[in-house]
Design a protein around this motif. Structure first.
Motif, PDB file in Angstrom:
ATOM      1  N   VAL A 297       0.883 -35.362  -2.293  1.00 53.75           N
ATOM      2  CA  VAL A 297      -0.569 -35.517  -2.313  1.00 53.75           C
ATOM      3  C   VAL A 297      -1.230 -34.573  -1.317  1.00 53.75           C
ATOM      4  O   VAL A 297      -2.292 -33.997  -1.581  1.00 53.75           O
ATOM      5  N   THR A 298      -0.607 -34.431  -0.145  1.00 59.21           N
ATOM      6  CA  THR A 298      -1.106 -33.510   0.879  1.00 59.21           C
ATOM      7  C   THR A 298      -0.033 -32.452   1.138  1.00 59.21           C
ATOM      8  O   THR A 298       1.140 -32.662   0.805  1.00 59.21           O
ATOM      9  N   PRO A 299      -0.383 -31.328   1.730  1.00 64.75           N
ATOM     10  CA  PRO A 299       0.614 -30.286   2.008  1.00 64.75           C
ATOM     11  C   PRO A 299       1.734 -30.795   2.908  1.00 64.75           C
ATOM     12  O   PRO A 299       1.488 -31.203   4.045  1.00 64.75           O
ATOM     13  N   GLY A 300       2.965 -30.768   2.391  1.00 65.77           N
ATOM     14  CA  GLY A 300       4.105 -31.226   3.183  1.00 65.77           C
ATOM     15  C   GLY A 300       4.062 -32.698   3.543  1.00 65.77           C
ATOM     16  O   GLY A 300       4.786 -33.139   4.441  1.00 65.77           O
ATOM     17  N   PHE A 330       4.913 -34.318  17.073  1.00 63.04           N
ATOM     18  CA  PHE A 330       6.023 -33.983  16.176  1.00 63.04           C
ATOM     19  C   PHE A 330       5.517 -33.233  14.947  1.00 63.04           C
ATOM     20  O   PHE A 330       6.149 -32.286  14.469  1.00 63.04           O
ATOM     21  N   ALA A 331       4.350 -33.644  14.434  1.00 60.81           N
ATOM     22  CA  ALA A 331       3.756 -32.948  13.289  1.00 60.81           C
ATOM     23  C   ALA A 331       3.376 -31.510  13.644  1.00 60.81           C
ATOM     24  O   ALA A 331       3.483 -30.609  12.812  1.00 60.81           O
ATOM     25  N   LEU A 332       2.903 -31.302  14.869  1.00 61.54           N
ATOM     26  CA  LEU A 332       2.556 -29.948  15.297  1.00 61.54           C
ATOM     27  C   LEU A 332       3.771 -29.029  15.233  1.00 61.54           C
ATOM     28  O   LEU A 332       3.691 -27.889  14.754  1.00 61.54           O
ATOM     29  N   TYR A 333       4.919 -29.523  15.690  1.00 61.30           N
ATOM     30  CA  TYR A 333       6.117 -28.691  15.727  1.00 61.30           C
ATOM     31  C   TYR A 333       6.744 -28.525  14.348  1.00 61.30           C
ATOM     32  O   TYR A 333       7.299 -27.462  14.044  1.00 61.30           O
ATOM     33  N   THR A 334       6.702 -29.548  13.530  1.00 59.21           N
ATOM     34  CA  THR A 334       7.397 -29.483  12.239  1.00 59.21           C
ATOM     35  C   THR A 334       6.511 -29.010  11.100  1.00 59.21           C
ATOM     36  O   THR A 334       7.019 -28.752  10.001  1.00 59.21           O
ATOM     37  N   HIS A 335       5.237 -28.906  11.313  1.00 62.06           N
ATOM     38  CA  HIS A 335       4.337 -28.510  10.225  1.00 62.06           C
ATOM     39  C   HIS A 335       3.401 -27.379  10.650  1.00 62.06           C
ATOM     40  O   HIS A 335       3.434 -26.289  10.078  1.00 62.06           O
ATOM     41  N   PHE A 337       3.114 -25.529  13.527  1.00 69.03           N
ATOM     42  CA  PHE A 337       3.681 -24.350  14.181  1.00 69.03           C
ATOM     43  C   PHE A 337       4.505 -23.485  13.239  1.00 69.03           C
ATOM     44  O   PHE A 337       4.806 -22.326  13.552  1.00 69.03           O
ATOM     45  N   GLU A 338       4.895 -24.044  12.091  1.00 63.26           N
ATOM     46  CA  GLU A 338       5.632 -23.244  11.118  1.00 63.26           C
ATOM     47  C   GLU A 338       4.747 -22.194  10.457  1.00 63.26           C
ATOM     48  O   GLU A 338       5.254 -21.210   9.919  1.00 63.26           O
ATOM     49  N   VAL A 339       3.430 -22.384  10.494  1.00 63.54           N
ATOM     50  CA  VAL A 339       2.524 -21.416   9.874  1.00 63.54           C
ATOM     51  C   VAL A 339       2.522 -20.079  10.616  1.00 63.54           C
ATOM     52  O   VAL A 339       2.737 -19.032  10.002  1.00 63.54           O
ATOM     53  N   PRO A 340       2.301 -20.050  11.957  1.00 60.28           N
ATOM     54  CA  PRO A 340       2.398 -18.752  12.641  1.00 60.28           C
ATOM     55  C   PRO A 340       3.795 -18.149  12.576  1.00 60.28           C
ATOM     56  O   PRO A 340       3.945 -16.925  12.500  1.00 60.28           O
ATOM     57  N   LEU A 341       4.843 -18.995  12.592  1.00 57.69           N
ATOM     58  CA  LEU A 341       6.193 -18.466  12.421  1.00 57.69           C
ATOM     59  C   LEU A 341       6.352 -17.845  11.036  1.00 57.69           C
ATOM     60  O   LEU A 341       7.036 -16.826  10.879  1.00 57.69           O
ATOM     61  N   GLY A 342       5.706 -18.462  10.050  1.00 54.10           N
ATOM     62  CA  GLY A 342       5.748 -17.897   8.706  1.00 54.10           C
ATOM     63  C   GLY A 342       5.080 -16.536   8.621  1.00 54.10           C
ATOM     64  O   GLY A 342       5.540 -15.638   7.914  1.00 54.10           O
ATOM     65  N   LEU A 343       3.989 -16.373   9.372  1.00 52.46           N
ATOM     66  CA  LEU A 343       3.325 -15.066   9.408  1.00 52.46           C
ATOM     67  C   LEU A 343       4.247 -14.004  10.003  1.00 52.46           C
ATOM     68  O   LEU A 343       4.290 -12.861   9.532  1.00 52.46           O
ATOM     69  N   LEU A 344       5.017 -14.383  11.040  1.00 47.04           N
ATOM     70  CA  LEU A 344       5.993 -13.461  11.600  1.00 47.04           C
ATOM     71  C   LEU A 344       7.088 -13.145  10.582  1.00 47.04           C
ATOM     72  O   LEU A 344       7.585 -12.020  10.514  1.00 47.04           O
ATOM     73  N   GLY A 345       7.459 -14.176   9.801  1.00 44.35           N
ATOM     74  CA  GLY A 345       8.450 -13.954   8.754  1.00 44.35           C
ATOM     75  C   GLY A 345       7.963 -12.972   7.701  1.00 44.35           C
ATOM     76  O   GLY A 345       8.708 -12.089   7.248  1.00 44.35           O
ATOM     77  N   TRP A 346       6.684 -13.106   7.309  1.00 43.70           N
ATOM     78  CA  TRP A 346       6.099 -12.166   6.348  1.00 43.70           C
ATOM     79  C   TRP A 346       6.075 -10.755   6.923  1.00 43.70           C
ATOM     80  O   TRP A 346       6.342  -9.774   6.214  1.00 43.70           O
TER      81      TRP A 346
END
Length: 359
Positions: A297-300, A330-335, A337-346
Motif C-alpha cells: 500500500v505504501t512504498p516498502g 530503524f525506519a530511517l536506516y532501513t528505508h 537512508f537507502e535512497v541516498p545510497l541508491g543515488l551513489l549506486g546509480w
C-alpha cells in the motif's frame, strides 16, 4: 564465458524509463499516506506525544548513529552474496550497486518491487548478462527472499516458546499465514522447475506484473515489445535448477546474514533509545515488522511496518515513547537512508564499463 571476462566494447544506450504522470502520482500518494501513518499513527498506537518521542530521538548520539550506519552497510553488503549466487559472473561491488539502486527506486513507489526488477534488468543487461541469466536471478533470489521473510515469524514463535507470556492471537495468526505462504511459494518453485506447464503459467503471471516495465527497457527495433516471459521460463527450467543447485549456499548465506544483521541493527537501535524488553520478544517484533514490509500500500510498507512493530512492542511491555522513537530511527536506516545510497549506486553504475549483451 562470464560477462566479466569479455573485452569491453562500446555500450548501447541504456536508460531507465522516464516516470509517467501516473507513476509520479502513485509515489506522491504512497509517500503521503506513509507520512500520515507515521505522523498520526505512532503517537496514537503508543498513546504518547511527539514531544516525548522527540526526547528519546535526541538521546541517540553521534557514536551510536555511526554504529547503526555500520550495521546497515554490513547488512547490505551481506545481501550481495544472494545476488552473486543467483547471477554467476556478477561481482560483489556490482551486486551492491544493483541492490541499493533497486531498493532506492522501490522505496519511492507503492509495490516498488516491479521497479526494482526493472533496475536489475537494466544494470544486468548493461554489464553483458543475457536475458535468461537475469530472469533466472530475479526468480531464484525472489523465491529465497520470500521464503526467508515469511519464515521469520515462525522462528519468532519458536523463540517465544521459551517465554512464559502467552502469544497474542494476531501473532499466532500471522505466523500461521506466513508458514502457509512459505509452503505455497516453495511448492510453486519446485513445480516450476520440474514441470514445463507450471513454468509457462508462472511466466504468464510475471509477464502481466512486470512485462510492461521490461518492454520499456528494450532498445532498438524491439523497444516496447513484450519478452514473453512464459516462453523464457519454459526455455530455462534447466538453468533454474542449475543455479539453485550451485548457488543455494551463497544465496542462503546472503539472505540469512542480511536479515540477521538487520536484527542486530534493530536491537542496537532499541538499546540506544532505552527500550529494554526480553530478546525473544524483541526478535518476534522485528520478524513481524520484516513481514509487513511486503505490504504494497505504501512504498516498502513504510508507516504500516512501523505502526505494526510499535503496537507489538507496546503490547509486550516496551515503554511507548522510547519504542516509537526506536521504530522511527530503524525506519530511517532501513528505508530512508537507502535512497541516498541508491543515488551513489546509480552514479557507480553510470561510471562502470558497459558490455554489449549476448542477445
Amino acid at each position: 564465458m562470464s560477462p566479466a571476462s569479455r573485452a569491453p566494447a562500446p555500450a548501447p544506450e541504456t536508460t531507465f524509463p522516464k516516470p509517467t504522470p501516473r507513476t509520479v502520482l502513485q509515489a506522491v500518494l504512497g509517500l503521503g499516506l506513509a507520512m500520515a501513518i507515521i505522523a498520526f499513527g505512532l503517537p496514537y498506537f503508543a498513546d504518547t506525544t511527539w514531544a516525548k518521542i522527540g526526547t528519546h530521538l535526541g538521546s541517540v548520539g553521534p557514536a551510536s548513529a555511526l554504529e547503526l550506519f555500520g550495521w546497515m552497510v554490513l547488512g547490505l553488503w551481506c545481501y550481495t552474496f544472494t545476488l552473486t549466487g543467483s547471477l554467476p559472473g556478477l561481482s560483489h561491488s556490482k551486486a551492491l550497486m544493483m541492490n541499493v539502486s533497486g531498493s532506492a527506486v522501490g522505496n519511492m513507489l507503492p509495490g516498488g518491487g516491479a521497479a526494482g526488477v526493472a533496475v536489475t534488468y537494466l544494470f544486468g543487461r548493461s554489464w553483458g548478462f543475457s536475458r535468461m541469466a537475469i530472469s533466472t536471478s530475479i526468480i531464484v533470489s525472489g523465491v529465497w527472499n520470500v521464503l526467508a521473510r515469511v519464515a521469520l515469524p515462525l522462528l519468532g514463535i519458536v523463540v517465544l516458546a521459551r517465554d512464559q507470556t502467552a502469544l497474542p492471537k494476531s501473532v499466532r495468526q500471522g505466523a500461521f499465514a506466513a508458514g502457509v505462504t512459505a509452503l505455497v511459494v516453495l511448492a510453486v518453485f519446485i513445480a516450476m522447475v520440474i514441470s514445463d506447464e507450471r513454468a509457462r503459467q508462472l511466466g504468464g503471471l510475471l509477464d502481466r506484473r512486470v512485462g510492461h516495465l521490461l518492454a520499456r527497457l528494450r532498445r532498438g527495433p524491439k523497444k516496447g515489445q513484450r519478452l514473453d516471459l512464459a516462453t523464457v521460463l519454459q526455455n530455462q527450467r534447466s538453468r533454474l535448477a542449475s543455479v539453485t543447485a550451485h548457488g543455494w549456499f551463497p544465496m542462503t548465506f546472503g539472505v540469512v546474514g542480511f536479515l540477521g544483521i538487520y536484527f542486530v541493527l534493530f536491537w542496537r537501535t532499541m538499546e540506544a533509545v532505552g527500550v529494554e524488553i526480553p530478546l525473544p520478544k524483541l526478535f518476534a517484533a522485528y520478524a513481524i515488522g520484516r513481514l509487513l514490509t511486503a505490504v504494497g500500500v505504501t512504498p516498502g510498507g513504510l508507516g504500516i511496518t512501523e505502526a505494526g512493530t510499535l503496537s507489538v512492542l507496546v503490547a509486550w511491555g516496551a515503554p511507548p515513547a522510547p519504542a516509537a522513537a526506536g521504530v522511527l530511527i530503524f525506519a530511517l536506516y532501513t528505508h530512508v537512508f537507502e535512497v541516498p545510497l541508491g543515488l551513489l549506486g546509480w552514479l557507480g553504475w553510470s561510471l562502470s564499463p558497459k558490455v554489449p549483451p549476448p542477445d
